[in-house]
Each structure stands twice: as structure tokens, then as C-alpha cells.
Design a protein around this motif. Structure first.
Motif, PDB file in Angstrom:
ATOM      1  N   TYR A 276      -8.388  12.594  -5.309  1.00 15.26           N
ATOM      2  CA  TYR A 276      -9.172  11.395  -5.086  1.00 15.26           C
ATOM      3  C   TYR A 276      -9.962  11.049  -6.344  1.00 15.26           C
ATOM      4  O   TYR A 276     -10.212  11.925  -7.180  1.00 15.26           O
ATOM      5  CB  TYR A 276     -10.104  11.588  -3.884  1.00 15.26           C
ATOM      6  N   PRO A 277     -10.393   9.780  -6.499  1.00 12.67           N
ATOM      7  CA  PRO A 277     -11.086   9.357  -7.722  1.00 12.67           C
ATOM      8  C   PRO A 277     -12.359  10.138  -8.037  1.00 12.67           C
ATOM      9  O   PRO A 277     -12.739  10.259  -9.185  1.00 12.67           O
ATOM     10  CB  PRO A 277     -11.416   7.884  -7.459  1.00 12.67           C
TER      11      PRO A 277
ATOM     12  N   HIS B 126       0.840   7.602  -7.782  1.00 11.06           N
ATOM     13  CA  HIS B 126      -0.511   7.046  -7.728  1.00 11.06           C
ATOM     14  C   HIS B 126      -0.517   5.790  -6.866  1.00 11.06           C
ATOM     15  O   HIS B 126       0.289   4.881  -7.080  1.00 11.06           O
ATOM     16  CB  HIS B 126      -1.024   6.709  -9.126  1.00 11.06           C
ATOM     17  N   TYR B 127      -1.427   5.750  -5.880  1.00 14.92           N
ATOM     18  CA  TYR B 127      -1.581   4.625  -4.964  1.00 14.92           C
ATOM     19  C   TYR B 127      -2.957   4.009  -5.198  1.00 14.92           C
ATOM     20  O   TYR B 127      -3.955   4.492  -4.673  1.00 14.92           O
ATOM     21  CB  TYR B 127      -1.452   5.084  -3.510  1.00 14.92           C
ATOM     22  N   ASP B 128      -2.995   2.947  -5.992  1.00 18.64           N
ATOM     23  CA  ASP B 128      -4.269   2.334  -6.365  1.00 18.64           C
ATOM     24  C   ASP B 128      -4.978   1.708  -5.165  1.00 18.64           C
ATOM     25  O   ASP B 128      -6.180   1.883  -4.992  1.00 18.64           O
ATOM     26  CB  ASP B 128      -4.043   1.296  -7.461  1.00 18.64           C
ATOM     27  N   LEU B 129      -4.245   0.965  -4.322  1.00 13.43           N
ATOM     28  CA  LEU B 129      -4.865   0.310  -3.169  1.00 13.43           C
ATOM     29  C   LEU B 129      -5.409   1.313  -2.157  1.00 13.43           C
ATOM     30  O   LEU B 129      -6.420   1.060  -1.505  1.00 13.43           O
ATOM     31  CB  LEU B 129      -3.871  -0.630  -2.481  1.00 13.43           C
TER      32      LEU B 129
ATOM     33  N   GLY C 226      -6.328   4.411  -3.026  1.00 12.68           N
ATOM     34  CA  GLY C 226      -7.359   5.167  -3.724  1.00 12.68           C
ATOM     35  C   GLY C 226      -7.098   6.652  -3.862  1.00 12.68           C
ATOM     36  O   GLY C 226      -8.035   7.443  -3.817  1.00 12.68           O
TER      37      GLY C 226
ATOM     38  N   THR D 124      -4.084   9.896  -5.491  1.00 11.46           N
ATOM     39  CA  THR D 124      -2.880  10.296  -6.207  1.00 11.46           C
ATOM     40  C   THR D 124      -2.274  11.477  -5.474  1.00 11.46           C
ATOM     41  O   THR D 124      -2.978  12.445  -5.165  1.00 11.46           O
ATOM     42  CB  THR D 124      -3.214  10.697  -7.655  1.00 11.46           C
TER      43      THR D 124
ATOM     44  N   GLU E 134       0.824  -1.204   0.000  1.00 15.40           N
ATOM     45  CA  GLU E 134       0.000   0.000   0.000  1.00 15.40           C
ATOM     46  C   GLU E 134       0.863   1.261   0.000  1.00 15.40           C
ATOM     47  O   GLU E 134       0.480   2.273  -0.559  1.00 15.40           O
ATOM     48  CB  GLU E 134      -0.920   0.028   1.224  1.00 15.40           C
TER      49      GLU E 134
ATOM     50  N   ASP F 250       1.893   2.719  -7.197  1.00 17.19           N
ATOM     51  CA  ASP F 250       1.724   1.837  -8.347  1.00 17.19           C
ATOM     52  C   ASP F 250       2.451   2.380  -9.564  1.00 17.19           C
ATOM     53  O   ASP F 250       2.940   1.627 -10.383  1.00 17.19           O
ATOM     54  CB  ASP F 250       0.238   1.640  -8.656  1.00 17.19           C
TER      55      ASP F 250
END
Length: 184
Positions: free
Chosen positions: A102-103, A67-70, A72, A74, A35, A39
Motif C-alpha cells: 500500500y502507498p 500496480h493498480y492506481d485507482l 491504491g 501494488t 479498476e 495500470d
């Protein structure tokens, strides 16, 4: 013979439980480690967003992006966001030391936040604060921190700000002081 089978069964169950428990600790540790590793990373990033009609609606630049996908989100270093008003003119530019995107297109700017009005001879020239939340789809700005609004001939100081580019409104929650000056 029954006692031996029972003993072997108990020992087998203990070994399986111990093995499973030991592996679950390793998995949670490695998940936490994963985490914290981005990524992907980008240097000198530029992001351009267009509206439904194909017109430029948003421009973002950053010195560095992780960017940290897990997790959620950037994370951005030295971001600069350029927004347009409803007539598609470049209207405001927001910058800070760091930002988190955030997304759902919620952006949190942190450290030396500056909102610079790109429209010349407008009432407000710039807004300064230490922390600002931007809701990009609705182009609203919110903060509960100290804020300064600087315009032609005045400086307004306060705490808390609510603003909207679309509605062209700005409101200070708690007014502290206003200084007027006239330069010949």
C-alpha cells in the motif's frame, strides 16, 4: 398550444433523464472494469530504497508486480524483501507467495510466509506463518495467525506475533508449545 408545449417539454425531460441515466450506468461499469486492469505490470522487479544518509535500507524483489492506481495498491508475486538493522547490516529477509503493498508502505504477505534471519549464529534463525503484515517505515511485523519461531535447538509454536527489527523484540501473543532439541 400550451398542452403541446407541456407535452414536448415533458418528453424532452424524459429523454434527457433517460440518456443521462443510461450513460451513468455505462460509466460505472467501465470504471469498475478499469479498476481491475493494472495500470502497469513489471516482471523480475527490483526496488531499492535508501535512507536519508544515502545508505541502503530496503531491497525488494518480485517475480511479477501489478500496480493498480485507482485501487491504491501494488500486488506482488513471489516477493522477497531484505531489511537492514539500525547498524545498516542486512538483518532479515521476508518472502511469501503473494504480497500487497500500500502507498503508506504497509505490506501484507500471504501464503508460505518466511522471515529468515540473515545474521549468522543469532538466537532466532527463522519465523514461519501463513500471513504477516509489515510496516516498512518502522520495520514492525504483526500477525494473528499460527506462527513458528525456529532457532538453534528450539521451535516455539504459537498464535499471533508482534516483532520489531529496530527494537530487536519478538513476542508471541498465545504460546502453544516449545520443543527443545540438542544435536550432538
Amino acid at each position: 398550444m400550451n398542452a403541446w408545449r407541456s407535452l414536448l417539454l415533458v418528453l424532452g425531460l424524459v429523454a434527457v433523464v433517460w440518456y443521462w441515466y443510461d450513460r451513468s450506468e455505462d460509466t460505472s461499469t467501465s470504471l469498475t472494469d478499469r479498476e481491475l486492469i493494472p495500470d502497469f505490470v513489471a516482471e523480475q522487479l527490483t526496488r531499492i530504497v535508501y535512507n536519508e544518509q544515502g545508505q541502503l535500507s530496503e531491497l525488494m524483489q518480485a517475480k511479477r508486480m501489478e500496480h493498480y492506481d485507482l485501487l491504491g495498491f501494488t500486488q506482488l508475486e513471489k516477493p522477497v524483501f531484505t531489511l537492514q538493522d539500525r547498524t545498516h547490516n542486512l538483518s532479515w529477509q521476508a518472502s511469501s507467495n503473494t504480497a500487497v503493498l500500500y502507498p503508506d508502505d504497509k505490506l501484507i504477505l500471504d501464503g508460505a510466509v518466511l522471515l529468515q534471519n540473515l545474521i549468522k549464529n543469532d538466537l532466532i534463525d527463522r519465523v514461519q506463518t501463513s500471513y504477516l503484515e509489515m510496516l516498512l517505515p518502522s520495520e514492525q511485523f504483526v500477525t494473528d495467525e499460527e506462527v513458528q519461531i525456529i532457532g538453534d535447538g528450539f521451535i516455539i509454536s504459537g498464535r499471533g506475533l508482534r516483532a520489531s527489527i529496530v527494537q530487536q523484540t519478538i513476542e508471541i501473543e498465545h504460546h502453544i508449545r516449545t520443543d527443545y532439541h540438542h544435536e550432538p
